[in-house]
Each structure stands twice: as C-alpha cells, then as structure tokens.
Enzyme design. Structure first.
Site, PDB file in Angstrom:
ATOM      1  CG  ASN A 107      -1.895  -0.993   1.380  1.00 50.57           C
ATOM      2  OD1 ASN A 107      -2.303  -1.576   0.387  1.00 50.57           O
ATOM      3  ND2 ASN A 107      -2.321  -1.272   2.603  1.00 50.57           N
ATOM      4  CG  ASN A 130       8.142  -7.772  22.817  1.00 53.25           C
ATOM      5  OD1 ASN A 130       7.183  -7.700  22.062  1.00 53.25           O
ATOM      6  ND2 ASN A 130       8.069  -8.355  24.002  1.00 53.25           N
ATOM      7  CG  ASP A 142      -0.009  -3.894  28.458  1.00 54.45           C
ATOM      8  OD1 ASP A 142       0.658  -3.178  29.219  1.00 54.45           O
ATOM      9  OD2 ASP A 142      -1.191  -3.660  28.151  1.00 54.45           O
ATOM     10  CG  ASP A 184       2.781  -4.611   9.629  1.00 51.54           C
ATOM     11  OD1 ASP A 184       2.008  -5.568   9.823  1.00 51.54           O
ATOM     12  OD2 ASP A 184       2.415  -3.517   9.145  1.00 51.54           O
ATOM     13  CD  GLU A 221      -3.615  -4.476   5.003  1.00 50.17           C
ATOM     14  OE1 GLU A 221      -4.028  -3.586   5.765  1.00 50.17           O
ATOM     15  OE2 GLU A 221      -2.513  -4.383   4.404  1.00 50.17           O
TER      16      GLU A 221
END
Ligand code: RIB
Length: 300
Positions: free
Chosen positions: A14, A267, A215, A243, A142
């Site tokens: 996109n 993370n 979190d 992503d 998507e």
C-alpha cells in the site's frame, strides 16, 4: 557462516496517506490537520521490509496498480534488496492505499485494497516454487481470504511453516487454522476470533502469539500463559509496530525455532520501530537491535 533464512511474504503493498491531527473529528465535523505525508506501507510489504532489514532473504508476492504509487512501491522494495519477481503490476486498477490518522499517540487506519484484491489463489500457485523453497511463509489478511487458504494448502504440501498475522480481523475457518503453524493476532483480533463459535479457543491457544503493544506479547506453553514484556519507549508513531514484530518473530523462528527468543527479538524491533514516523522508517537492522540492547545493559 550460517546461511540467512529464506522467507516468502504474500500480502498487501500500500501507499500510506498519513494525516496528523490534534484529535479525531466527530461525525460531520471538520478539524484542522497538522501534517500530511505519503509513505510506503501495507502489512505485507512492511513485514517483508522488517525481515530484509534483519538480513533475511525475502521474496515478496503481491500486486500493485499501473500508477505512480505502484512503481514507487516496487522501487522501495527493491531498494531493500527484496526479490520482487512475485510482484506484478496490473492495468486499470489502483494501487492499494491506507488512509491513516495519527492522533493521541496512536493510529486508526482505513484501507482500500485496490490491486491487493487481485492477489488470487491462481496467482499464488504460479509462485509455488518460491513457497516450496522457503524456510517460512508469512501472510496477513489484506489479500483475499481464499488466497490465504490456498497459501496454507501449499505450505502444508511442501511442509513449510506458515505464520498468519490475522490482520485486519476476518472470519477464519477451522480448516485454515489447522494448517497454521503460528497465529499472531493483536488484542482486537483475539476478541474477534473468540466471537466465532466455530472455533475452539482452547485448541488454538498452543499456536497463538498475541501482540499487546506496550504490554508485550503473550503465548501459551504447556497450557501456561507466558508473557514477554515490551520495552518502554516514547512512541512517535505506532503504525507498523505489529508488522515489525511479525517480521522479527518470523526471522528468529526460521533461525532457531525458539519462541521466547523470537518474542523478545520481535519486541525489541517493534520498540525501535515506533520511535520514528511511518510504518517502515524506524524498522531496525540487526546491528541497531544489538546496539539498543547493549545500551540498555550499560544503563543498568
Ligand atoms: O500495519 C500497518 C499497515 O496497515 C499500514 O502500513 C497500512 O498500509 C495498513 O495496511
């Protein structure tokens, strides 16, 4: 030297049209925006770039329209060393766009599929060879659901681990989920799945890795919930954090198959990514991740 994993991403490409506003407008209200940016995005392309920055060999399978955005997005993928042999430009359809509103330190997104809706099962079958030679295949929602189902079939046929990031939420069949190796929903997508009475959440838990933003991440081991905490950073733009996590998670899973390590690495990558504006701008390289971890250790 250990070879880098080969990962095929099948998904959306996109152009993100990003407006920054002090607050979201009410229905029927006009508010003054502060800034407008045009930036490459799409959950598929974002995850491919997250992987490429870490050093993976990445194949992208997707479609763009025959317009300015389409060519710019292909150039962007190539600049990141992604193999775009599986990216086709189609006539008379616009490239996928996402209209993103940034307000209150978070984003809301409206996505218009355009060419992404033409990524059909037949099209993916044409690239079966890329899938069969992959260490992992990574997909999101998507592109049409039938295409995701076909991808799962092909992965099963070639015994290639299949990671599905079920974003944006959609109704998934038990047959599709039985072929998924790991499922990486966020909290909203988990709630959506729990609302589907055909699915048995208890059964699904063993393959679920839930991204919960600041979190951290939750997964289940021997039926016990395990939480991998996130780093506390000051976010500039959270677009693409999921992503970035998915790319980094897939990278470590392809290399080591160790889920805790994959979540920790994911993370860290996601924390770094939110410190810059745009889905792809802040996605880190392996060196940037190592430097960040080193700095945290010396700060202690
Ligand atoms: O996950 C973030 C992405 O979702 C954006 O880049 C936008 O294109 C939408 O697909």
């Amino acid at each position: 030297m250990e070879r880098e994993p080969i990962i095929t991403v099948i998904g959306s490409i996109n152009m993100d049209l990003v407006v920054t506003v002090p607050r979201r407008p009410e229905t029927g209200e006009t508010v003054r925006g502060e800034m407008f940016d045009t930036m490459p995005g799409g959950k598929g392309a974002n995850q491919a770039i997250s992987l490429a920055r870490l050093g993976a060999t990445v194949n992208m399978i997707g479609m763009v329209g025959d317009d300015e955005f389409g060519q710019a997005l292909i150039d962007n993928l190539q600049k990141e060393t992604i193999n775009v042999q599986g990216v086709e430009t189609i006539a008379d359809v616009s490239t996928g766009v996402a209209v993103i509103t940034l307000a209150d330190n978070d984003n809301s997104i409206v996505v218009v599929a355009g060419a992404n809706a033409q990524v059909t099962s037949d099209y993916v079958r044409k690239h079966e060879d890329l899938i069969s030679k992959s260490d992992i295949v990574l997909t999101q929602l998507e592109i049409p659901l039938e295409t995701v189902e076909e991808t799962a079939e092909l992965c099963q046929k070639h015994r290639v681990p299949f990671i599905l990031n079920p974003a944006p939420a959609d109704k998934l069949s038990t047959s599709l989920l039985s072929k998924v190796t790991y499922l990486t929903p966020n909290r909203i997508e988990v709630e959506y799945m729990k609302g589907n009475e055909d699915l048995n959440w208890e059964d699904l838990r063993k393959k679920v890795v839930i991204t919960e933003g600041k979190d951290g991440v939750v997964f289940f081991e021997n039926d016990q919930e395990q939480r991998v905490h996130a780093y506390t950073v000051k976010p500039v733009d959270t677009t693409g954090a999921g992503d970035t996590f998915n790319g980094a998670f897939a990278y470590v899973m392809a290399k080591t198959k160790r889920i805790t390590d994959a979540c920790q690495f994911g993370n860290t990558a996601a924390a770094l990514s939110v410190m810059k504006k745009g889905a792809q701008t802040g996605m880190p390289t392996k060196d940037e991740i190592n430097r960040f971890i080193q700095e945290l250790r010396t700060d202690k």
